[in-house]
Design an enzyme around this catalytic site. Structure first.
Site, PDB file in Angstrom:
ATOM      1  N   SER A 113       0.849  -1.202   0.000  1.00  0.00           N
ATOM      2  CA  SER A 113       0.000   0.000   0.000  1.00  0.00           C
ATOM      3  C   SER A 113       0.878   1.243   0.000  1.00  0.00           C
ATOM      4  O   SER A 113       2.034   1.184   0.443  1.00  0.00           O
ATOM      5  CB  SER A 113      -0.870   0.009   1.267  1.00  0.00           C
ATOM      6  OG  SER A 113      -1.535   1.244   1.418  1.00  0.00           O
ATOM      7  N   TYR A 137      -1.772   0.133  11.018  1.00  0.00           N
ATOM      8  CA  TYR A 137      -1.992  -0.313   9.624  1.00  0.00           C
ATOM      9  C   TYR A 137      -0.766   0.041   8.782  1.00  0.00           C
ATOM     10  O   TYR A 137      -0.267  -0.792   8.023  1.00  0.00           O
ATOM     11  CB  TYR A 137      -3.270   0.328   9.046  1.00  0.00           C
ATOM     12  CG  TYR A 137      -3.470  -0.063   7.598  1.00  0.00           C
ATOM     13  CD1 TYR A 137      -3.789  -1.373   7.254  1.00  0.00           C
ATOM     14  CD2 TYR A 137      -3.303   0.869   6.570  1.00  0.00           C
ATOM     15  CE1 TYR A 137      -3.941  -1.753   5.914  1.00  0.00           C
ATOM     16  CE2 TYR A 137      -3.457   0.500   5.234  1.00  0.00           C
ATOM     17  CZ  TYR A 137      -3.768  -0.808   4.924  1.00  0.00           C
ATOM     18  OH  TYR A 137      -3.919  -1.178   3.603  1.00  0.00           O
TER      19      TYR A 137
END
Ligand code: NDP
Ligand code: 8X3
Length: 254
Positions: free
Chosen positions: A140, A153
């Site tokens: 990501s 995260y």
């Protein structure tokens, strides 16, 4: 059986789009996730639409024993996995570190990091025996940059980036390619999961600009997977045109 792709988190979003893209290109697909009804309906849909073989494995990737049992349940024809797409993952909440929830942290670390490790170890051993294979990790933009309140995260996706490099070092001499694809904002169920079912807040994440679609990411995954075998695309960062970095968007005025 030739051309087998195992996709984790195939019940939704990027994983589901990858299943469709690879099936359309004559891959037989092992679909995984926890929601068995979705696995069953996707299985039927792909078999009917593309005349490929599919197998669904319903398990929680956080649970080591479930991952081991699932991979061990594959018979010889299904064990010859050519491509592993490590896609299953999630974010839970956006809170400063001091307000973080221990249970949310455990879930993110156990899914995005430990789950990816469990399945990668098992499948890489199969690939080593074959002398070939390709592991594609879905990272990501959150693995390139940290953003406010994204702490754990972001840490898991930084870990995916580090692990991708480390796995490549461990596996390239055995004929196994390892790649990372790191998207920016993709409109999927990701924000609905992050905001724990709050659809209004989730929908606002994608408002005022054009985010990536799951299909956009699946195109990139397939592009990486379909290079000649002397090429490995190590890493690919794919962003919406309207997103310059993790936090800077060109949004239409409200
Ligand atoms: P979705 O929520 O739409 O899909 C997530 C998938 O992960 C589902 O199929 C879900 O299946 C699976 N999953 C989650 N937890 C588990 C678990 N414990 N065991 C097995 N499967 C699990 O989100 P996306 O498609 O957006 O996310 C896919 C990946 O892409 C994630 O790794 C995410 O971090 C990454 N990503 C997403 C971006 C975005 O903006 N959407 C951007 C960059 C990266 P089920 O619930 O059935 O188990
Ligand atoms: C998902 C994209 O920016 O919400 O990895 O973290 S972001």
């Amino acid at each position: 059986m030739n051309n087998i792709a195992l996709i984790t988190g195939a019940t939704s979003g990027i994983g589901k789009a990858c299943a469709e893209k690879f099936a359309a290109n004559r891959y037989n697909i092992i679909l995984t996730g926890r929601r068995s009804e979705r696995l069953q309906s996707l299985k039927k849909e792909l078999e009917k639409k593309y005349q490929v073989k599919t197998k669904s494995l319903c398990f929680d990737i956080q649970k080591k024993d479930q991952v081991i049992n699932a991979i061990e349940s594959l018979d010889n024809s299904w064990r010859q996995i050519n491509i592993l797409i490590n896609n299953a993952g999630l974010a839970l909440d956006l809170k400063p570190i001091q307000e973080g929830d221990f249970s949310d942290w455990d879930t993110m670390i156990d899914t995005n990091l430990k789950g990816l490790l469990y399945i990668s170890k098992l499948v890489s051993n199969i690939m080593i025996t074959q002398g070939s294979g390709h592991i594609i990790n879905i990272g990501s933009i959150a693995g390139r940059e940290s953003y406010p309140n994204g702490n754990v995260y972001c840490a898991t996706k930084h870990a995916v980036e580090g692990l991708t490099k480390a796995m490549r070092l461990d596996l390239f001499r055995q004929g196994i390619r390892v790649s990372q694809i790191a998207p920016g904002a993709v409109e999927t169920e990701f924000s609905l999961v992050r905001f724990k079912g709050d659809a209004d807040t989730a929908e606002k994440v994608y408002r005022g600009y054009t985010p990536l679609t799951s299909e956009d990411v699946a195109e990139s995954v397939y592009f990486v997977a379909s290079q000649p075998t002397h090429i490995n695309i190590n890493d690919l960062l794919i962003m919406p045109m309207a997103q310059a970095n993790a936090t800077t968007f060109n949004k239409e005025p409200k």
